[in-house]
Design a protein around this motif. Structure first.
Motif, PDB file in Angstrom:
ATOM      1  N   MET A  34       0.853  -1.173   0.000  1.00  0.00           N
ATOM      2  CA  MET A  34       0.000   0.000   0.000  1.00  0.00           C
ATOM      3  C   MET A  34       0.899   1.235   0.000  1.00  0.00           C
ATOM      4  O   MET A  34       1.843   1.323   0.770  1.00  0.00           O
ATOM      5  CB  MET A  34      -0.896  -0.035   1.242  1.00  0.00           C
ATOM      6  CG  MET A  34      -1.875   1.084   1.306  1.00  0.00           C
ATOM      7  SD  MET A  34      -2.947   1.092   2.774  1.00  0.00           S
ATOM      8  CE  MET A  34      -3.826  -0.418   2.618  1.00  0.00           C
ATOM      9  N   CYS A  35       0.581   2.185  -0.856  1.00  0.00           N
ATOM     10  CA  CYS A  35       1.431   3.370  -0.932  1.00  0.00           C
ATOM     11  C   CYS A  35       1.198   4.279   0.276  1.00  0.00           C
ATOM     12  O   CYS A  35       0.159   4.233   0.931  1.00  0.00           O
ATOM     13  CB  CYS A  35       1.203   4.111  -2.240  1.00  0.00           C
ATOM     14  SG  CYS A  35      -0.308   5.044  -2.316  1.00  0.00           S
ATOM     15  N   TRP A  36       2.185   5.087   0.565  1.00  0.00           N
ATOM     16  CA  TRP A  36       2.171   5.955   1.743  1.00  0.00           C
ATOM     17  C   TRP A  36       0.982   6.918   1.731  1.00  0.00           C
ATOM     18  O   TRP A  36       0.321   7.121   2.741  1.00  0.00           O
ATOM     19  CB  TRP A  36       3.492   6.714   1.813  1.00  0.00           C
ATOM     20  CG  TRP A  36       3.592   7.577   3.023  1.00  0.00           C
ATOM     21  CD1 TRP A  36       3.546   8.934   3.052  1.00  0.00           C
ATOM     22  CD2 TRP A  36       3.716   7.153   4.375  1.00  0.00           C
ATOM     23  NE1 TRP A  36       3.645   9.389   4.339  1.00  0.00           N
ATOM     24  CE2 TRP A  36       3.750   8.305   5.182  1.00  0.00           C
ATOM     25  CE3 TRP A  36       3.803   5.916   4.991  1.00  0.00           C
ATOM     26  CZ2 TRP A  36       3.869   8.256   6.557  1.00  0.00           C
ATOM     27  CZ3 TRP A  36       3.927   5.876   6.366  1.00  0.00           C
ATOM     28  CH2 TRP A  36       3.953   7.023   7.130  1.00  0.00           C
ATOM     29  N   ASN A  37       0.677   7.523   0.580  1.00  0.00           N
ATOM     30  CA  ASN A  37      -0.434   8.475   0.492  1.00  0.00           C
ATOM     31  C   ASN A  37      -1.771   7.809   0.804  1.00  0.00           C
ATOM     32  O   ASN A  37      -2.636   8.407   1.437  1.00  0.00           O
ATOM     33  CB  ASN A  37      -0.491   9.123  -0.890  1.00  0.00           C
ATOM     34  CG  ASN A  37       0.638  10.113  -1.104  1.00  0.00           C
ATOM     35  OD1 ASN A  37       1.203  10.635  -0.145  1.00  0.00           O
ATOM     36  ND2 ASN A  37       0.977  10.355  -2.355  1.00  0.00           N
ATOM     37  N   LEU A  38      -1.941   6.576   0.364  1.00  0.00           N
ATOM     38  CA  LEU A  38      -3.178   5.848   0.644  1.00  0.00           C
ATOM     39  C   LEU A  38      -3.291   5.543   2.133  1.00  0.00           C
ATOM     40  O   LEU A  38      -4.368   5.657   2.719  1.00  0.00           O
ATOM     41  CB  LEU A  38      -3.243   4.557  -0.175  1.00  0.00           C
ATOM     42  CG  LEU A  38      -4.522   3.745  -0.045  1.00  0.00           C
ATOM     43  CD1 LEU A  38      -5.746   4.590  -0.389  1.00  0.00           C
ATOM     44  CD2 LEU A  38      -4.462   2.523  -0.941  1.00  0.00           C
ATOM     45  N   LYS A  39      -2.177   5.187   2.770  1.00  0.00           N
ATOM     46  CA  LYS A  39      -2.184   4.933   4.212  1.00  0.00           C
ATOM     47  C   LYS A  39      -2.588   6.192   4.979  1.00  0.00           C
ATOM     48  O   LYS A  39      -3.392   6.131   5.904  1.00  0.00           O
ATOM     49  CB  LYS A  39      -0.808   4.460   4.688  1.00  0.00           C
ATOM     50  CG  LYS A  39      -0.489   3.049   4.321  1.00  0.00           C
ATOM     51  CD  LYS A  39       0.862   2.653   4.873  1.00  0.00           C
ATOM     52  CE  LYS A  39       1.220   1.242   4.476  1.00  0.00           C
ATOM     53  NZ  LYS A  39       2.513   0.830   5.012  1.00  0.00           N
ATOM     54  N   ILE A  40      -2.030   7.312   4.589  1.00  0.00           N
ATOM     55  CA  ILE A  40      -2.360   8.579   5.254  1.00  0.00           C
ATOM     56  C   ILE A  40      -3.841   8.901   5.061  1.00  0.00           C
ATOM     57  O   ILE A  40      -4.528   9.307   5.995  1.00  0.00           O
ATOM     58  CB  ILE A  40      -1.466   9.722   4.731  1.00  0.00           C
ATOM     59  CG1 ILE A  40      -0.030   9.507   5.205  1.00  0.00           C
ATOM     60  CG2 ILE A  40      -1.992  11.082   5.183  1.00  0.00           C
ATOM     61  CD1 ILE A  40       0.970  10.467   4.623  1.00  0.00           C
ATOM     62  N   GLU A  41      -4.341   8.681   3.856  1.00  0.00           N
ATOM     63  CA  GLU A  41      -5.754   8.941   3.582  1.00  0.00           C
ATOM     64  C   GLU A  41      -6.655   8.044   4.433  1.00  0.00           C
ATOM     65  O   GLU A  41      -7.663   8.495   4.982  1.00  0.00           O
ATOM     66  CB  GLU A  41      -6.047   8.723   2.099  1.00  0.00           C
ATOM     67  CG  GLU A  41      -7.462   9.085   1.709  1.00  0.00           C
ATOM     68  CD  GLU A  41      -7.718   8.909   0.222  1.00  0.00           C
ATOM     69  OE1 GLU A  41      -8.893   8.745  -0.135  1.00  0.00           O
ATOM     70  OE2 GLU A  41      -6.759   8.931  -0.572  1.00  0.00           O
ATOM     71  N   LEU A  42      -6.293   6.771   4.577  1.00  0.00           N
ATOM     72  CA  LEU A  42      -7.076   5.851   5.407  1.00  0.00           C
ATOM     73  C   LEU A  42      -7.069   6.285   6.870  1.00  0.00           C
ATOM     74  O   LEU A  42      -8.097   6.236   7.545  1.00  0.00           O
ATOM     75  CB  LEU A  42      -6.545   4.422   5.277  1.00  0.00           C
ATOM     76  CG  LEU A  42      -6.853   3.717   3.967  1.00  0.00           C
ATOM     77  CD1 LEU A  42      -6.111   2.390   3.891  1.00  0.00           C
ATOM     78  CD2 LEU A  42      -8.342   3.502   3.811  1.00  0.00           C
ATOM     79  N   ILE A  43      -5.930   6.712   7.352  1.00  0.00           N
ATOM     80  CA  ILE A  43      -5.826   7.186   8.738  1.00  0.00           C
ATOM     81  C   ILE A  43      -6.689   8.428   8.938  1.00  0.00           C
ATOM     82  O   ILE A  43      -7.419   8.542   9.922  1.00  0.00           O
ATOM     83  CB  ILE A  43      -4.350   7.461   9.111  1.00  0.00           C
ATOM     84  CG1 ILE A  43      -3.586   6.139   9.198  1.00  0.00           C
ATOM     85  CG2 ILE A  43      -4.253   8.235  10.423  1.00  0.00           C
ATOM     86  CD1 ILE A  43      -2.082   6.300   9.286  1.00  0.00           C
ATOM     87  N   GLU A  44      -6.642   9.343   7.997  1.00  0.00           N
ATOM     88  CA  GLU A  44      -7.444  10.565   8.100  1.00  0.00           C
ATOM     89  C   GLU A  44      -8.935  10.255   8.039  1.00  0.00           C
ATOM     90  O   GLU A  44      -9.730  10.835   8.779  1.00  0.00           O
ATOM     91  CB  GLU A  44      -7.050  11.550   7.002  1.00  0.00           C
ATOM     92  CG  GLU A  44      -5.688  12.168   7.223  1.00  0.00           C
ATOM     93  CD  GLU A  44      -5.210  13.013   6.049  1.00  0.00           C
ATOM     94  OE1 GLU A  44      -5.846  12.989   4.968  1.00  0.00           O
ATOM     95  OE2 GLU A  44      -4.189  13.703   6.219  1.00  0.00           O
ATOM     96  N   ASN A  45      -9.330   9.334   7.165  1.00  0.00           N
ATOM     97  CA  ASN A  45     -10.745   8.948   7.066  1.00  0.00           C
ATOM     98  C   ASN A  45     -11.218   8.276   8.350  1.00  0.00           C
ATOM     99  O   ASN A  45     -12.324   8.532   8.815  1.00  0.00           O
ATOM    100  CB  ASN A  45     -10.979   8.021   5.874  1.00  0.00           C
ATOM    101  CG  ASN A  45     -10.914   8.747   4.555  1.00  0.00           C
ATOM    102  OD1 ASN A  45     -11.010   9.968   4.501  1.00  0.00           O
ATOM    103  ND2 ASN A  45     -10.733   8.002   3.478  1.00  0.00           N
ATOM    104  N   THR A  46     -10.381   7.424   8.909  1.00  0.00           N
ATOM    105  CA  THR A  46     -10.735   6.756  10.164  1.00  0.00           C
ATOM    106  C   THR A  46     -10.896   7.774  11.281  1.00  0.00           C
ATOM    107  O   THR A  46     -11.851   7.716  12.058  1.00  0.00           O
ATOM    108  CB  THR A  46      -9.662   5.712  10.540  1.00  0.00           C
ATOM    109  OG1 THR A  46      -9.582   4.752   9.489  1.00  0.00           O
ATOM    110  CG2 THR A  46     -10.001   5.018  11.835  1.00  0.00           C
ATOM    111  N   ALA A  47      -9.995   8.729  11.352  1.00  0.00           N
ATOM    112  CA  ALA A  47     -10.087   9.776  12.373  1.00  0.00           C
ATOM    113  C   ALA A  47     -11.351  10.607  12.185  1.00  0.00           C
ATOM    114  O   ALA A  47     -12.001  10.991  13.155  1.00  0.00           O
ATOM    115  CB  ALA A  47      -8.846  10.664  12.331  1.00  0.00           C
ATOM    116  N   ALA A  48     -11.733  10.857  10.932  1.00  0.00           N
ATOM    117  CA  ALA A  48     -12.945  11.637  10.667  1.00  0.00           C
ATOM    118  C   ALA A  48     -14.194  10.884  11.101  1.00  0.00           C
ATOM    119  O   ALA A  48     -15.140  11.468  11.618  1.00  0.00           O
ATOM    120  CB  ALA A  48     -13.029  11.988   9.185  1.00  0.00           C
TER     121      ALA A  48
END
Length: 89
Positions: free
Chosen positions: A1-15
Motif C-alpha cells: 500500500m502506498c504511503w499516500n493511501l495509508k495517510i488517507e485511510l488514517i485521516e478517514n478513520t479519524a474523521a
C-alpha cells in the motif's frame, strides 16, 4: 500500500471515529467533541417507526450490545453524550 493511501485511510478513520474509544463508556466523560454513534433498534423498537425515539450509544457500548440485537451505525456526531443508562435506554 502506498504511503499516500495509508495517510488517507488514517485521516478517514479519524474523521469517522473522532474521539471514540472502544474501551471506555463515553457518558461519564460528558459531551465528546466527535465520536462514532450507534443505535440499538432491539432496545428501542419504536425507533424504527419514530426517529424522535432513537437513542445513540458510543462505540464501547455498541461492542457490549448483545450480538442478537439489531445495531445500526449512525455515523459520527459532535458534542454527543452516550444515551446508555439514561431515560432513553
Amino acid at each position: 500500500m502506498c504511503w499516500n493511501l495509508k495517510i488517507e485511510l488514517i485521516e478517514n478513520t479519524a474523521a469517522v471515529f473522532g474521539a471514540a474509544n472502544d474501551k471506555t463508556y463515553s457518558n461519564g466523560e460528558g459531551y465528546i467533541k466527535r465520536q462514532a454513534l450507534y443505535s440499538s433498534l432491539t432496545c428501542i423498537p419504536e425507533a424504527k417507526e419514530d426517529p424522535e425515539r432513537v437513542a445513540g450509544v458510543c462505540l464501547a457500548c455498541s461492542y457490549h450490545c448483545p450480538n442478537s440485537h439489531e445495531l445500526v451505525k449512525l455515523y459520527t456526531k459532535g458534542n454527543f453524550r452516550c444515551d446508555y443508562g439514561n431515560s432513553k435506554i
